[in-house]
Motif scaffolding. Structure first.
Motif, short mmCIF file in Angstrom:
data_model
loop_
_atom_site.label_atom_id
_atom_site.label_comp_id
_atom_site.label_asym_id
_atom_site.label_seq_id
_atom_site.Cartn_x
_atom_site.Cartn_y
_atom_site.Cartn_z
N VAL A 157 36.89 -5.57 -36.73
CA VAL A 157 36.81 -4.15 -37.04
C VAL A 157 38.19 -3.55 -36.76
CG1 VAL A 157 35.70 -1.96 -36.48
CG2 VAL A 157 34.37 -4.08 -36.44
N ILE A 158 38.77 -2.90 -37.79
CA ILE A 158 40.12 -2.38 -37.71
C ILE A 158 40.09 -0.86 -37.81
CG2 ILE A 158 42.44 -2.41 -38.71
CD1 ILE A 158 41.48 -5.19 -37.74
N PHE A 159 40.70 -0.19 -36.83
CA PHE A 159 40.83 1.27 -36.87
C PHE A 159 42.07 1.61 -37.69
CE2 PHE A 159 41.92 5.50 -35.50
CZ PHE A 159 40.70 6.10 -35.22
N VAL A 160 41.89 2.44 -38.71
CA VAL A 160 42.99 2.87 -39.57
C VAL A 160 43.62 4.12 -38.97
CG1 VAL A 160 43.59 3.75 -41.86
CG2 VAL A 160 41.90 1.91 -41.63
N CYS A 161 44.84 3.98 -38.50
CA CYS A 161 45.57 5.07 -37.89
C CYS A 161 46.67 5.50 -38.86
CB CYS A 161 46.15 4.60 -36.55
SG CYS A 161 46.93 5.89 -35.57
N SER A 162 46.48 6.66 -39.48
CA SER A 162 47.46 7.16 -40.45
C SER A 162 47.41 8.68 -40.45
CB SER A 162 47.16 6.59 -41.85
OG SER A 162 45.92 7.05 -42.33
N PRO A 163 48.46 9.31 -40.96
CA PRO A 163 48.49 10.78 -40.97
C PRO A 163 47.31 11.35 -41.74
CG PRO A 163 50.66 9.92 -41.50
CD PRO A 163 49.70 8.75 -41.50
N PHE A 164 46.82 12.49 -41.26
CA PHE A 164 45.77 13.22 -41.99
C PHE A 164 46.20 14.67 -42.18
CE2 PHE A 164 41.76 15.76 -41.81
CZ PHE A 164 41.46 15.58 -43.16
#
Length: 112
Positions: A3-10
């Motif tokens: 399970v990968i948490f997607v960390c990107s600008p929002f």
């Protein structure tokens, strides 16, 4: 399956949501389960509302606890991303963070 948490600008921007969808598609194609709360929470919460934003960041931290890794997409690190990265470092360790800088191929993914 990891399970990968997607960390990107929002930052409440639709174009950032679209990018996050592409990151998620790529992860699915790689055999992972993506967790991108900014794609999901933006459907019913307002990032420009301070109370919604605070709640979303707290929920993000809870979701991070279920993730095997955190992948940081791009060069820009927003305040919210920094908070998620620091929380993940404390709970899971820095060695489970992956930095994805080259986004050209990923942004070509068709999510429709």
């Amino acid at each position: 399956m990891k399970v990968i948490f997607v960390c990107s600008p929002f930052q409440g921007k639709q174009e950032n949501t679209e990018k996050a969808k592409r990151y998620c598609r790529m992860l699915v194609d790689m055999g992972y389960i993506p967790i991108a709360p900014h794609v999901y929470f933006s459907q019913f919460m307002n990032d420009h509302n301070p109370e919604d934003r605070r709640k979303a960041l707290e929920m993000n931290k809870k979701l991070l606890e279920f993730c095997d890794e955190l992948w940081v997409f791009g060069d820009e690190i927003t305040e919210g991303m920094r908070e998620e990265i620091e929380y993940f470092k404390k709970t899971k360790g820095e060695d489970k963070i992956r930095w994805i800088k080259d986004l050209k191929e990923i942004l070509a993914y068709d999510v429709r």
